[in-house]
Each structure stands twice: as C-alpha cells, then as structure tokens.
Scaffold this motif. Sequence first.
Motif, PDB file in Angstrom:
ATOM      1  N   ILE A   1      13.453  74.958  49.300  1.00  0.00           N
ATOM      2  CA  ILE A   1      14.098  73.784  49.907  1.00  0.00           C
ATOM      3  C   ILE A   1      14.641  74.089  51.302  1.00  0.00           C
ATOM      4  O   ILE A   1      15.118  73.180  51.990  1.00  0.00           O
ATOM      5  N   ARG A   2      14.556  75.353  51.741  1.00  0.00           N
ATOM      6  CA  ARG A   2      14.894  75.681  53.115  1.00  0.00           C
ATOM      7  C   ARG A   2      13.705  75.346  54.028  1.00  0.00           C
ATOM      8  O   ARG A   2      13.885  75.005  55.192  1.00  0.00           O
ATOM      9  N   ALA A   3      12.488  75.472  53.485  1.00  0.00           N
ATOM     10  CA  ALA A   3      11.280  75.198  54.278  1.00  0.00           C
ATOM     11  C   ALA A   3      10.790  73.765  54.092  1.00  0.00           C
ATOM     12  O   ALA A   3      10.260  73.153  55.026  1.00  0.00           O
ATOM     13  N   THR A   4      10.950  73.218  52.877  1.00  0.00           N
ATOM     14  CA  THR A   4      10.530  71.838  52.585  1.00  0.00           C
ATOM     15  C   THR A   4      11.753  71.027  52.182  1.00  0.00           C
ATOM     16  O   THR A   4      12.341  71.278  51.127  1.00  0.00           O
ATOM     17  N   PRO A   5      12.187  70.099  52.987  1.00  0.00           N
ATOM     18  CA  PRO A   5      13.386  69.312  52.665  1.00  0.00           C
ATOM     19  C   PRO A   5      13.277  68.662  51.288  1.00  0.00           C
ATOM     20  O   PRO A   5      12.193  68.273  50.850  1.00  0.00           O
ATOM     21  N   ILE A   6      14.416  68.526  50.630  1.00  0.00           N
ATOM     22  CA  ILE A   6      14.444  67.957  49.283  1.00  0.00           C
ATOM     23  C   ILE A   6      13.842  66.553  49.256  1.00  0.00           C
ATOM     24  O   ILE A   6      13.099  66.199  48.338  1.00  0.00           O
ATOM     25  N   ALA A   7      14.117  65.754  50.272  1.00  0.00           N
ATOM     26  CA  ALA A   7      13.595  64.385  50.311  1.00  0.00           C
ATOM     27  C   ALA A   7      12.072  64.368  50.352  1.00  0.00           C
ATOM     28  O   ALA A   7      11.417  63.562  49.679  1.00  0.00           O
TER      29      ALA A   7
END
Length: 389
Positions: A117-123
């Motif tokens: 989730i640091r590389a791919t946003p949660i949204a």
Amino acid sequence: MLFRDGPDNCFPDVEDEQATNRLLADNFFTSNANHLTSGKKAFVNFPHNSLVQRIPLMFSKQSFVIEILESCKPDDELLEAVIELHQKGYTLALDDFVPHTAWNRFLPYIHIIKFDIRATPIAKASFFIRHQKTKYSKMQFLAEKVENHEEFIAAREAGFDLFQGFFFSRPEMIQNKALTPSALTTLRLFQEISQEDVNFKQVESIIATDVSLSYKLLRHVNNMTSSRSKPITSFKQALVYLGEERLRRFITFIATSHAMEKKPAALYSLSLQRAHLCERLGKLVTPRIAGNQAFLTGLFSLLDSILDKPIEELIEQLPLSEEIKLALVNQEGTLGQILRLMEAYDAAEWDKVSQFCQELVINESNVADLYLESVKWATLFEKQQQQSY
C-alpha cells in the motif's frame, strides 16, 4: 519468512535463487519450520527460475505459501509451472502486485494477491479488489506495510482480507546454525549420480559419512511421507523411496545451495567439463584408461580451488587409485599428461598442446572436437539437473 545471512537484518549480496535455496534448505530440511511459524504456513519468496524448475514440489504443499516475486516475468514457462502447482494443491500468492493485463491469465490459479500500500494506494487497490471478487469469490487480498491503525481500518474497508506490517508486529530475527554438507562429499555424490544407473549402495555409504546430508535426507523424506504409519529410519529406505530422479534432484539442490557458495559458477562447470573431456581423451590413449578413473581425475582437478585447501590434503580423504593421486598431485603418468594437455588447451598454449598430443599419440584435431563436445555436455548436464527439480 525472509533470508538474512547474518544478524544485521539486511538482504545479503546473493542472487534471489541462492537466497531462496538457502532459506528452504536451512528451515525446511534441517529445522522444524512448524515450530518457527506456530504450525501456520509461512510465506516464502520464489523467483522465476525456482518456480520454472518446480523447486516447491520438493516440499509438502502444507509447508508454505508460494510467493511469486514481483520480478517474475509472466511468460508461458511461468504459467505452466503455476498451473501445475495449483493442480497439485499448493497455495500461490502474487507479491507486490501491480495490475497488468499480462497477469490476467494467471489469476484463476492464484489464491492470494498482495498489494504494497506504499506503492499502490489503497483506493486504487480497492477498485481492483471489488472487480476481481465478483469473478474469483475465493481469492483473498493482503495489504502489505500497514503501519498504523488508520491504515488498517482503511485497508479493511477497501476489501482486504489479510494484513501485514509494523502495526501488528516487528520482524523477529531467528538465528539458525546451518548444517552445510561437505563440498567434498557432495562432489563424490555428483560423480555417483552422473552415472547412467545410480549405485544406491554406494550413494548410501557416502551419505552415511556426512552427518549434515544424513540428517537432511531423513528429514526431507519423512516430511514427504508424513502420512505413513511408520517413519523412514534408514538411508536405504529413504533412497529407495526417492528413486533415481528425485535422488538426483535432492543432491543437486543441496549442492547448488551450499557446496559452491561464494565460488563462481564457472568453477563448477569447468569441473564437469574436465571430467567429461578427460574421460573421452582416456579412450584415445594406449593402453586405454578406464572411463570412471579418467572421469574422476578431471572432476577433481579443480578441487583445491573449490575447497581452498592443498590438493595433497584433499586427495587423502578420497578412495582414489594411485594413478589418479599421482596425476592430481604431481601430474605424473598418462592421466597426469592428459591433465597437462587440458590445462594447456584452456590457456591456449598451442605449442604445449602440440607437444602433449605427440607424447600421448593423439591427433590435435580430435582434441579440438572433444573439447567442444565436453563444453556442450557440461552445459546440457547442468540444464538437465536444473529441469529435474
């Protein structure tokens, strides 16, 4: 479960393949992984080659979750391996996943998808999760690097099922002393398993002299046969159970992960090449030299470089004939002349090549042909060993 080669908790300067092999060998061959993971499956990283070579098949499907590294190329070879592993009941996960159409054909065989989730946003991950859950209801999604309560709540509401990160726990360093098989014993075993028909009695006698290999062999086989009412307690039982191909795979795997550690792979390749070339040249001289004697001479001609010990000291530990010992230590006798010829050819010292060919009464053009043949043989042998596991 991650590989660290020391207490500094940083990834060592080794290839991904070697790191995976070392982690598996040190934790699933020699120690009780169930104890380390409280009986739960560990997530273990597998790079592309390890998957294509079917390394996970050496272990029980209950041992770990196969974590397909983000560096893996989504090609046909990998897809074939993933399908086979899925069909055989292994749990598969995609690590640090970034949605891409190239991975779409893999998704029916994947059980867990991990998002950093640091590389791919949660949204952004949430949109993908909602779409895939309508197609694959049993697929689970794991949020990596969850570091606080707010991120945990947001990830849970986004549809994530599993969570990993400092919010839950810091990594714990588990130190194990690796039981490294003797490289010398491993090379003796390579000589045995390179024969067309494996001499199980001879292999048994070699393994029995190495406490590390003995321990790993019995643990490995009993892990594979956990459903049996009686455990396998003898080397003979273990070898018969494994059979020739799985025995070759086991020994090759252990050798790859330990015996040549911190040594260039070319050194091992050259040992195989010399073994084959020496065997072929031995058939051209008069009187002919027994193939096994010549093969051993070539195989052990680099033993001092591999083990960083004087050749005289090493040779005394092997049950070799006096002819082989004289060749390796003093380069004497017909075998010694063949060794000098091979070294001269390696160094492109053509005057010496001509001289040694005359002394051995060998045609120089034959040597050139056999040299190329030995290079191809060594390359094919290594490829076959890799494919066997």
